[in-house]
Design a protein around this motif. Structure first.
Motif, PDB file in Angstrom:
ATOM      1  N   CYS A 141       0.812  -1.229   0.000  1.00 16.84           N
ATOM      2  CA  CYS A 141       0.000   0.000   0.000  1.00 16.84           C
ATOM      3  C   CYS A 141       0.835   1.264   0.000  1.00 16.84           C
ATOM      4  O   CYS A 141       0.313   2.352  -0.256  1.00 16.84           O
ATOM      5  CB  CYS A 141      -0.949   0.013   1.192  1.00 16.84           C
ATOM      6  N   GLY A 142       2.144   1.143   0.259  1.00 16.97           N
ATOM      7  CA  GLY A 142       2.989   2.325   0.363  1.00 16.97           C
ATOM      8  C   GLY A 142       2.959   2.897   1.771  1.00 16.97           C
ATOM      9  O   GLY A 142       1.986   2.729   2.512  1.00 16.97           O
ATOM     10  N   LEU A 150      -6.078   3.920   5.769  1.00 17.66           N
ATOM     11  CA  LEU A 150      -6.240   2.644   6.471  1.00 17.66           C
ATOM     12  C   LEU A 150      -7.599   2.516   7.148  1.00 17.66           C
ATOM     13  O   LEU A 150      -7.991   1.416   7.564  1.00 17.66           O
ATOM     14  CB  LEU A 150      -5.121   2.475   7.501  1.00 17.66           C
ATOM     15  N   PHE A 151      -8.327   3.606   7.268  1.00 17.17           N
ATOM     16  CA  PHE A 151      -9.667   3.548   7.857  1.00 17.17           C
ATOM     17  C   PHE A 151     -10.748   3.227   6.817  1.00 17.17           C
ATOM     18  O   PHE A 151     -11.906   3.028   7.170  1.00 17.17           O
ATOM     19  CB  PHE A 151     -10.015   4.874   8.539  1.00 17.17           C
ATOM     20  N   GLN A 152     -10.363   3.206   5.550  1.00 17.67           N
ATOM     21  CA  GLN A 152     -11.345   2.974   4.489  1.00 17.67           C
ATOM     22  C   GLN A 152     -11.451   1.473   4.180  1.00 17.67           C
ATOM     23  O   GLN A 152     -10.467   0.823   3.834  1.00 17.67           O
ATOM     24  CB  GLN A 152     -10.957   3.760   3.235  1.00 17.67           C
ATOM     25  N   PHE A 193     -10.237   0.233   0.813  1.00 14.91           N
ATOM     26  CA  PHE A 193      -8.774   0.233   0.737  1.00 14.91           C
ATOM     27  C   PHE A 193      -8.219  -1.082   1.283  1.00 14.91           C
ATOM     28  O   PHE A 193      -7.362  -1.720   0.659  1.00 14.91           O
ATOM     29  CB  PHE A 193      -8.234   1.423   1.532  1.00 14.91           C
ATOM     30  N   ILE A 194      -8.725  -1.500   2.422  1.00 11.19           N
ATOM     31  CA  ILE A 194      -8.266  -2.752   3.035  1.00 11.19           C
ATOM     32  C   ILE A 194      -8.677  -3.949   2.181  1.00 11.19           C
ATOM     33  O   ILE A 194      -7.909  -4.906   2.008  1.00 11.19           O
ATOM     34  CB  ILE A 194      -8.808  -2.889   4.462  1.00 11.19           C
ATOM     35  N   LEU A 205      -5.477  -2.401  12.759  1.00 11.43           N
ATOM     36  CA  LEU A 205      -4.866  -3.456  11.958  1.00 11.43           C
ATOM     37  C   LEU A 205      -3.540  -3.876  12.569  1.00 11.43           C
ATOM     38  O   LEU A 205      -3.051  -3.266  13.517  1.00 11.43           O
ATOM     39  CB  LEU A 205      -4.630  -2.939  10.534  1.00 11.43           C
ATOM     40  N   PHE A 206      -2.951  -4.909  11.993  1.00 13.86           N
ATOM     41  CA  PHE A 206      -1.554  -5.227  12.240  1.00 13.86           C
ATOM     42  C   PHE A 206      -0.720  -4.654  11.104  1.00 13.86           C
ATOM     43  O   PHE A 206      -1.140  -4.642   9.942  1.00 13.86           O
ATOM     44  CB  PHE A 206      -1.337  -6.749  12.273  1.00 13.86           C
TER      45      PHE A 206
END
Length: 540
Positions: free
Chosen positions: A43-44, A51-53, A56-57, A90-91
């Motif tokens: 993801c860069g 990361l909250f979207q 995206f995950i 997340l991890f």
């Protein structure tokens, strides 16, 4: 065992592009047993609130599946966020792929929340440390910050020593996936020391893979490194560019030692990469415009822009006023000629006179601060007009010393899309200019020797408002970067009243910096996300 250090330049959010790059490297190096990519390579880094979207995950999960299908006999280690037990966090993980599936996932333990880092906002720490066995060899895999806490002394930031635990569980080779941003001297004074100390303490080789590239204000230098069990540097990837380094694990101790020396050229490389990637990764514009005053700051910014973007993509604009000296106008023109860029002149006298008639009811100047600032704002408007009409990004030219004490004009010389040298103190700007001129005179010599001046009133010099930069810069570095107290700075030999005056100027200018263009970080403490000060406060 052939190991590849895959130092790539990921684009934040370009999951598809990053994944394609990873797969291409995997496919073209099937003979390697272990391929290692940087932290959060899919993801860069830093992805921040992306990361909250949920979408995206989900895209990252699909990318992980896609990479797994392309991996055959190799063990491919890639950084990516993975789901945790926490409802909203997340991890930060290292995923080990092998034979079309996920072999194991290792999570980051130590989550930095200082300077530019805010990982506790997004991630939870790993609950345990585990060793990964590949063809009979026990690898201790860690992620970035995990390797920095190795001494457990009174200055340790964390209670957990990740490498201690990994070694006690049998690890005999350390691998670290990293996204460690650059600042001047960091490699020699900090990072290499950490890697060498880890190797020597445990008597095992250390393989460190860092990302490279510019992401917003952060610049990642790469410099992926292999350190032998005796603490010697045995291999290093190129600085500030993508690279792949191949080592045979069994031969690491036999490889010749490498020496690394950082100098001012690294700042130049960092800033050029920062400009180049900002343009490429934002896609907002392909061309730049720089206001050329004939001074040292705009000259350096223009040189960096030409190297990053090509001379055909850089426009220099001179905007002389009644207070501009002939040598400044001439110096700007000579610089443009030396660089081979397009150069235009837009005098601001008529517009300035219109302001005087409007506010002074005559064309007679009062020579107050409002008249000084309006000249800078007229220039800012001209540059933004060109930006809009020609789709050029304005590069601002203010240095860190000026930005620190507020010696800059909101909506004037601060107006633009990227603040190239906003983290470069004035004296370092001079050093960089001399380096640019090392082979031939690009920046006119007169620019390097004339007293700095904003030229907004007759015979103006920077020292009318500020101490000489030889005095100002060390005080600013001590206060901003070294976090020294007033008493500590006074003990360095500076008058208390001067120190207090400068510190008050710094803190009272926070409102200006909050509205500044993003700046490229090249020191240990830059304004912006790495230094979060309140605007409404009465501490100083």
């Amino acid at each position: 065992m052939k190991i590849l250090l895959c130092q790539i330049n990921p684009i934040v959010g370009d999951i598809e592009g990053n994944t394609k790059k990873i797969i291409e490297i995997v496919k073209s190096h099937r003979e390697a047993k272990v391929l290692i990519f940087p932290e959060l390579a899919i993801c860069g880094y830093p992805p921040k609130d992306l990361l909250f979207q949920k979408d995206f995950i989900a895209a990252i999960d699909r990318a992980i599946d896609k990479i797994a299908k392309e991996v055959e006999d190799s063990f491919v280690i890639v950084g990516a966020p993975t789901k945790s037990h926490h409802v909203s966090k997340l991890f930060n993980s290292a995923i080990i792929f092998h034979q079309g599936k996920i072999e194991k996932i290792i999570h980051k333990t130590l989550l930095p929340s200082y300077d530019v880092f805010d990982e506790n906002r997004y991630f939870v720490p790993s609950p345990a440390r585990e060793v990964v066995t590949i063809e009979g060899i026990n690898f201790g895999i860690s992620i970035c910050e995990d390797i920095w806490n190795i001494n457990n002394d009174e200055n340790a930031m964390y209670d957990i020593n990740v490498l201690d635990e990994l070694y006690s569980k049998g690890a005999r080779v350390f691998i670290n996936l990293s996204a460690s941003p650059y600042h001047y001297t960091k490699l020699e004074t900090q990072r290499l020391k950490v890697l060498k100390d880890a190797a020597i303490k445990f008597g095992v080789p250390v393989i460190y893979v860092n990302q490279v590239g510019g992401n917003d204000e952060l610049i990642f230098d790469g410099n992926s490194t292999v350190v032998s069990s005796s603490g010697k540097i045995k291999a290093k990837a190129n600085e500030f560019e993508e690279d792949i380094v191949e080592v045979e694990l069994e031969n690491i101790d036999k490889m010749p030692e490498i020496e690394i020396h950082e100098d001012i050229s690294w700042i130049k490389k960092a800033l050029v990469l920062g400009i180049k990637d900002y343009f490429e990764k934002t896609g907002a514009a392909k061309k730049a415009v720089v206001g050329l005053s004939g001074g040292i700051d705009s000259s350096v910014v223009c040189c960096l822009a030409v190297e990053a973007l090509g001379r055909e993509n850089v426009l220099g604009v001179s905007m002389p006023s009644r207070y501009s000296s002939e040598h400044s106008i001439k110096d700007a023109k000579i610089l443009a000629e030396n660089l081979g860029i397009e150069f235009r002149v837009y005098p601001i006298e008529d517009v300035f006179r219109a302001y005087l008639r409007m506010f002074n009811l005559s064309e007679t100047p009062l020579q107050d601060l409002a008249e000084e600032n309006i000249q800078a704002r007229i220039r800012g408007n001209i540059l933004m007009f060109i930006s809009n009409r020609e789709n050029r990004l304005v590069l601002t030219t203010g240095n860190k010393s000026e930005l620190a004490v507020g010696y800059c004009t909101l909506y004037g010389d601060m107006a633009g899309g990227l603040a190239v040298i906003s983290d470069l103190p004035k004296m370092l700007v001079y050093e960089l200019a001399k380096y640019i001129n090392r082979e031939r005179e690009i920046i006119p010599h007169s620019v390097l020797v004339k007293p700095p001046s904003a030229e907004l009133r007759p015979n103006q010099k920077d020292t009318d408002s500020l101490p000489p930069y030889e005095v100002l810069d060390p005080i600013l570095v001590a206060y901003i970067e070294d976090l020294k107290s007033v008493d500590e700075i006074v003990q360095m030999g500076y008058p208390r009243e001067l120190v207090l005056k400068i510190i008050r100027m710094v803190e009272r200018s926070e409102y200006k910096r909050r509205q500044a263009a993003p700046g490229l970080k090249v020191t240990s403490k830059a304004f912006g996300t790495g230094r979060r000060m309140p605007i409404a406060q009465r501490w100083v």
